[in-house]
Design a protein around this motif. Structure first.
Motif, mmCIF file in Angstrom:
data_model
loop_
_atom_site.group_PDB
_atom_site.id
_atom_site.type_symbol
_atom_site.label_atom_id
_atom_site.label_comp_id
_atom_site.label_asym_id
_atom_site.label_seq_id
_atom_site.Cartn_x
_atom_site.Cartn_y
_atom_site.Cartn_z
ATOM 1 N N TYR A 10 0.662 -1.159 -0.072
ATOM 2 C CA TYR A 10 -0.160 0.065 0.004
ATOM 3 C C TYR A 10 0.656 1.234 0.126
ATOM 4 N N TRP A 11 1.905 1.473 0.870
ATOM 5 C CA TRP A 11 2.782 2.269 0.719
ATOM 6 C C TRP A 11 3.531 2.659 -0.148
ATOM 7 N N GLY A 61 -1.955 -4.847 -9.542
ATOM 8 C CA GLY A 61 -1.663 -3.807 -8.409
ATOM 9 C C GLY A 61 -2.755 -3.023 -8.389
ATOM 10 N N GLN A 62 -3.111 -2.353 -9.451
ATOM 11 C CA GLN A 62 -4.288 -1.329 -9.525
ATOM 12 C C GLN A 62 -5.592 -2.046 -8.760
ATOM 13 N N ARG A 63 -5.924 -3.134 -9.030
ATOM 14 C CA ARG A 63 -7.086 -3.759 -8.548
ATOM 15 C C ARG A 63 -6.946 -3.758 -7.106
ATOM 16 N N LEU A 64 -5.844 -4.171 -6.622
ATOM 17 C CA LEU A 64 -5.535 -4.626 -5.177
ATOM 18 C C LEU A 64 -5.547 -3.192 -4.369
ATOM 19 N N LEU A 65 -4.693 -2.306 -4.862
ATOM 20 C CA LEU A 65 -4.883 -1.079 -4.002
ATOM 21 C C LEU A 65 -5.933 -0.617 -3.176
ATOM 22 N N PRO A 66 -7.227 -0.217 -3.613
ATOM 23 C CA PRO A 66 -8.249 0.023 -2.860
ATOM 24 C C PRO A 66 -8.484 -1.109 -1.869
ATOM 25 N N GLN A 67 -8.625 -2.460 -2.232
ATOM 26 C CA GLN A 67 -8.775 -3.221 -1.321
ATOM 27 C C GLN A 67 -7.911 -3.349 -0.106
ATOM 28 N N ALA A 68 -6.748 -3.228 -0.567
ATOM 29 C CA ALA A 68 -5.644 -3.202 0.512
ATOM 30 C C ALA A 68 -5.840 -1.862 1.686
ATOM 31 N N ALA A 70 -8.555 -0.484 2.363
ATOM 32 C CA ALA A 70 -9.709 -0.953 3.022
ATOM 33 C C ALA A 70 -9.488 -1.744 4.200
ATOM 34 N N LEU A 71 -8.693 -2.747 3.693
ATOM 35 C CA LEU A 71 -8.080 -3.817 4.790
ATOM 36 C C LEU A 71 -7.350 -3.136 6.072
ATOM 37 N N LEU A 72 -6.522 -2.418 5.641
ATOM 38 C CA LEU A 72 -5.622 -1.696 6.459
ATOM 39 C C LEU A 72 -6.411 -0.825 7.314
ATOM 40 N N GLN A 73 -7.623 -0.281 6.767
ATOM 41 C CA GLN A 73 -8.398 0.775 7.692
ATOM 42 C C GLN A 73 -9.270 -0.052 8.807
ATOM 43 N N GLN A 74 -9.548 -1.116 8.311
ATOM 44 C CA GLN A 74 -10.376 -2.049 8.865
ATOM 45 C C GLN A 74 -9.443 -2.627 10.172
ATOM 46 N N ALA A 75 -8.492 -3.085 9.915
ATOM 47 C CA ALA A 75 -7.395 -3.502 10.781
ATOM 48 C C ALA A 75 -7.186 -2.216 12.125
ATOM 49 N N ASP A 76 -6.727 -1.046 11.378
ATOM 50 C CA ASP A 76 -6.640 -0.105 12.246
ATOM 51 C C ASP A 76 -7.799 0.355 13.440
ATOM 52 N N ALA A 77 -9.006 0.446 12.675
ATOM 53 C CA ALA A 77 -10.310 0.514 13.572
ATOM 54 C C ALA A 77 -10.408 -0.658 14.463
#
Length: 83
Positions: A10-11, A61-68, A70-77
């Motif tokens: 992601y980064w 990579g373009q397909r994975l980026l938004p999903q990654a 979202a997953l990182l935001q969910q993990a942070d929440a």
């Protein structure tokens, strides 16, 4: 696939360089690249086209980026809710 691999991807995808992404996640550039390579191996396809001067996202990579993201935001929440 791990959250650490997704975070590295992601980064790297959102920063202007792998060096900046590595600094963001407190890794060396080689460690960041290794995590991304492990993620690519687990998915069975490249996420970055490294043939040019700068790495560019592949279609995968373009397909994975938004999903990654979202997953990182969910993990942070989840960390915030539990912690």
């Amino acid at each position: 696939m791990t959250l650490k691999q997704l975070e590295a991807f992601y980064w790297a995808a959102t920063c202007s360089s792998f060096a900046m992404a590595a600094e963001r996640v407190h890794l060396s550039v080689s460690s960041l690249s290794k995590r991304i390579a492990e993620l690519e191996a687990s998915l069975g396809q490249p996420l970055f086209d490294r043939s040019g001067r700068q790495a560019a996202l592949t279609e995968a990579g373009q397909r994975l980026l938004p999903q990654a993201g979202a997953l990182l935001q969910q993990a942070d929440a989840l960390r915030q809710d539990i912690g």
